[in-house]
Scaffold this motif. Structure first.
Motif, PDB file in Angstrom:
ATOM      1  N   ARG A  22       0.886  -1.155   0.000  1.00  0.00           N
ATOM      2  CA  ARG A  22       0.000   0.000   0.000  1.00  0.00           C
ATOM      3  C   ARG A  22       0.931   1.214   0.000  1.00  0.00           C
ATOM      4  N   LEU A  23       0.942   1.910  -1.122  1.00  0.00           N
ATOM      5  CA  LEU A  23       1.991   2.882  -1.428  1.00  0.00           C
ATOM      6  C   LEU A  23       1.548   4.320  -1.200  1.00  0.00           C
ATOM      7  N   ALA A  24       2.459   5.120  -0.672  1.00  0.00           N
ATOM      8  CA  ALA A  24       2.300   6.578  -0.675  1.00  0.00           C
ATOM      9  C   ALA A  24       3.422   7.141  -1.537  1.00  0.00           C
ATOM     10  N   ASP A  25       3.069   7.785  -2.630  1.00  0.00           N
ATOM     11  CA  ASP A  25       4.053   8.417  -3.512  1.00  0.00           C
ATOM     12  C   ASP A  25       4.005   9.912  -3.242  1.00  0.00           C
ATOM     13  N   ILE A  26       5.022  10.427  -2.570  1.00  0.00           N
ATOM     14  CA  ILE A  26       5.028  11.820  -2.140  1.00  0.00           C
ATOM     15  C   ILE A  26       5.738  12.672  -3.190  1.00  0.00           C
ATOM     16  N   GLY A  27       5.063  13.705  -3.652  1.00  0.00           N
ATOM     17  CA  GLY A  27       5.563  14.486  -4.777  1.00  0.00           C
ATOM     18  C   GLY A  27       5.343  13.716  -6.056  1.00  0.00           C
ATOM     19  N   SER A  28       4.102  13.268  -6.237  1.00  0.00           N
ATOM     20  CA  SER A  28       3.778  12.282  -7.277  1.00  0.00           C
ATOM     21  C   SER A  28       3.770  12.852  -8.693  1.00  0.00           C
ATOM     22  N   ASP A  29       3.746  14.172  -8.809  1.00  0.00           N
ATOM     23  CA  ASP A  29       3.758  14.834 -10.114  1.00  0.00           C
ATOM     24  C   ASP A  29       2.547  14.371 -10.945  1.00  0.00           C
ATOM     25  N   HIS A  30       2.763  13.677 -12.049  1.00  0.00           N
ATOM     26  CA  HIS A  30       1.641  13.214 -12.883  1.00  0.00           C
ATOM     27  C   HIS A  30       0.973  11.953 -12.332  1.00  0.00           C
ATOM     28  N   GLY A  31       1.534  11.368 -11.278  1.00  0.00           N
ATOM     29  CA  GLY A  31       0.965  10.143 -10.742  1.00  0.00           C
ATOM     30  C   GLY A  31       1.327   8.904 -11.529  1.00  0.00           C
ATOM     31  N   TYR A  32       2.341   9.005 -12.385  1.00  0.00           N
ATOM     32  CA  TYR A  32       2.678   7.879 -13.254  1.00  0.00           C
ATOM     33  C   TYR A  32       3.119   6.644 -12.472  1.00  0.00           C
ATOM     34  N   LEU A  33       3.920   6.840 -11.417  1.00  0.00           N
ATOM     35  CA  LEU A  33       4.451   5.682 -10.691  1.00  0.00           C
ATOM     36  C   LEU A  33       3.350   4.868 -10.013  1.00  0.00           C
ATOM     37  N   ALA A  48      -1.399   9.326  -3.831  1.00  0.00           N
ATOM     38  CA  ALA A  48      -0.509  10.191  -4.599  1.00  0.00           C
ATOM     39  C   ALA A  48      -0.597  11.577  -3.976  1.00  0.00           C
ATOM     40  N   GLY A  49       0.470  11.996  -3.324  1.00  0.00           N
ATOM     41  CA  GLY A  49       0.459  13.278  -2.629  1.00  0.00           C
ATOM     42  C   GLY A  49       1.178  14.355  -3.418  1.00  0.00           C
ATOM     43  N   GLU A  50       0.564  15.533  -3.491  1.00  0.00           N
ATOM     44  CA  GLU A  50       1.190  16.672  -4.167  1.00  0.00           C
ATOM     45  C   GLU A  50       0.897  17.943  -3.383  1.00  0.00           C
ATOM     46  N   VAL A  51       1.891  18.822  -3.333  1.00  0.00           N
ATOM     47  CA  VAL A  51       1.724  20.069  -2.584  1.00  0.00           C
ATOM     48  C   VAL A  51       1.323  21.227  -3.491  1.00  0.00           C
ATOM     49  N   ALA A  52       1.496  21.064  -4.813  1.00  0.00           N
ATOM     50  CA  ALA A  52       1.205  22.140  -5.769  1.00  0.00           C
ATOM     51  C   ALA A  52      -0.017  21.792  -6.605  1.00  0.00           C
ATOM     52  N   GLN A  53      -0.795  22.796  -6.933  1.00  0.00           N
ATOM     53  CA  GLN A  53      -2.082  22.593  -7.590  1.00  0.00           C
ATOM     54  C   GLN A  53      -1.946  21.969  -8.983  1.00  0.00           C
ATOM     55  N   THR A  54      -0.979  22.432  -9.785  1.00  0.00           N
ATOM     56  CA  THR A  54      -0.884  21.940 -11.169  1.00  0.00           C
ATOM     57  C   THR A  54      -0.545  20.453 -11.242  1.00  0.00           C
ATOM     58  N   PRO A  55       0.508  19.969 -10.549  1.00  0.00           N
ATOM     59  CA  PRO A  55       0.757  18.516 -10.585  1.00  0.00           C
ATOM     60  C   PRO A  55      -0.332  17.713  -9.895  1.00  0.00           C
ATOM     61  N   SER A  71      -8.899   2.876  -6.095  1.00  0.00           N
ATOM     62  CA  SER A  71      -7.721   2.326  -5.435  1.00  0.00           C
ATOM     63  C   SER A  71      -6.572   3.325  -5.281  1.00  0.00           C
ATOM     64  N   ILE A  72      -6.651   4.478  -5.940  1.00  0.00           N
ATOM     65  CA  ILE A  72      -5.605   5.501  -5.795  1.00  0.00           C
ATOM     66  C   ILE A  72      -6.251   6.825  -5.404  1.00  0.00           C
ATOM     67  N   SER A  73      -5.873   7.330  -4.242  1.00  0.00           N
ATOM     68  CA  SER A  73      -6.374   8.622  -3.769  1.00  0.00           C
ATOM     69  C   SER A  73      -5.331   9.689  -4.069  1.00  0.00           C
ATOM     70  N   VAL A  74      -5.747  10.735  -4.730  1.00  0.00           N
ATOM     71  CA  VAL A  74      -4.859  11.864  -5.023  1.00  0.00           C
ATOM     72  C   VAL A  74      -5.188  12.979  -4.038  1.00  0.00           C
ATOM     73  N   ARG A  75      -4.166  13.425  -3.295  1.00  0.00           N
ATOM     74  CA  ARG A  75      -4.421  14.399  -2.232  1.00  0.00           C
ATOM     75  C   ARG A  75      -3.495  15.599  -2.343  1.00  0.00           C
ATOM     76  N   LEU A  76      -4.068  16.765  -2.142  1.00  0.00           N
ATOM     77  CA  LEU A  76      -3.310  18.013  -2.107  1.00  0.00           C
ATOM     78  C   LEU A  76      -2.887  18.235  -0.658  1.00  0.00           C
ATOM     79  N   ALA A  77      -1.613  18.027  -0.379  1.00  0.00           N
ATOM     80  CA  ALA A  77      -1.137  18.089   1.008  1.00  0.00           C
ATOM     81  C   ALA A  77       0.361  18.329   1.017  1.00  0.00           C
TER      82      ALA A  77
END
Length: 231
Positions: A22-33, A48-55, A71-77
């Protein structure tokens, strides 16, 4: 590069993610990984965690286009704040950030770590500082890899919690496992680095009055270590 065809660097990171994680990809950018790993059936779920709105929006789009919203949650954090206790994360990836940035995110977000996660780290420089944090916080380095892609050298550091391990100053600088293996990629990197360090040191010596003595001594020590490794 996309979720179907990862870069060589991300493929090597992906290879270190355990089956069923169960993976957390921090700074996921496009979420490709995380998307690629879910499509391949490697991971059970991901954040998939991202701190910036565009990615963040790009990662949302990648997840949505592949039908993986369940199965994949994308979060702005900010950093590890993307992780919630119910996620039951077992592996965390950081790719493409400076080593000091990764270290600072880990330190700032320690309360979000359960103490069971495998950390798979691909820093862009400052590897020594990152290894120092791992050693000081009870992590053992279990795998290291060095590869060259698009004229850049990338190190992948994999660490697991447990009994902390003491490393020498040289092991923290070069990587304990990389130093032991001394692969052709490792030797080629440090031959290039030796030339760069020697040039920097020569510049310091020409500008002696404006460069702090401790900085010059640090570069002299690095040059000495590299010469020993390459001897």
């Amino acid at each position: 590069m996309n979720e179907q065809t990862l870069s060589r660097r991300l493929e090597r990171v992906a290879a270190q993610v355990p089956q069923g994680a169960r993976l957390a990809d921090i700074g996921s950018d496009h979420g490709y990984l995380p998307v690629a790993l879910r499509l391949r059936g490697v991971i059970e779920a991901a954040v998939a965690g991202e701190v910036a709105q565009t990615p963040f929006a790009s990662a949302q789009r990648t997840v949505r286009e592949n039908g993986l919203q369940a199965s994949i949650s994308v979060r702005l954090a900010d950093g590890l704040a993307a992780i919630e206790a119910d996620d039951r994360i077992t592996a965390i990836t950081f790719c493409g950030m400076g080593g000091q940035t990764i270290r600072d995110i880990l330190e700032r977000g320690r309360r979000h770590l359960s103490g069971r996660e495998r950390l798979i780290l691909q820093p862009n420089g400052d590897e020594r500082e990152l290894r120092e944090w791992l050693a000081a916080n009870g992590y053992r380095i279990v795998s290291e890899e060095l590869l060259r892609e698009h004229r850049f050298d990338y190190e992948i550091i994999v660490a697991e919690p447990g009994e902390g391990q003491a490393y020498s100053a040289q092991e923290l600088y070069f990587g304990p496992l990389l130093l032991r293996q001394r692969s052709p990629a490792f030797l080629n990197k440090w031959q290039r680095m030796l030339r760069q360090k020697q040039q920097t040191l020569a510049n310091f010596q020409r500008a002696r009055a404006t460069v702090p003595e401790h900085k010059t001594r640090d570069f002299e020590r690095q040059v000495s270590w590299i010469n020993e490794v390459l001897a």
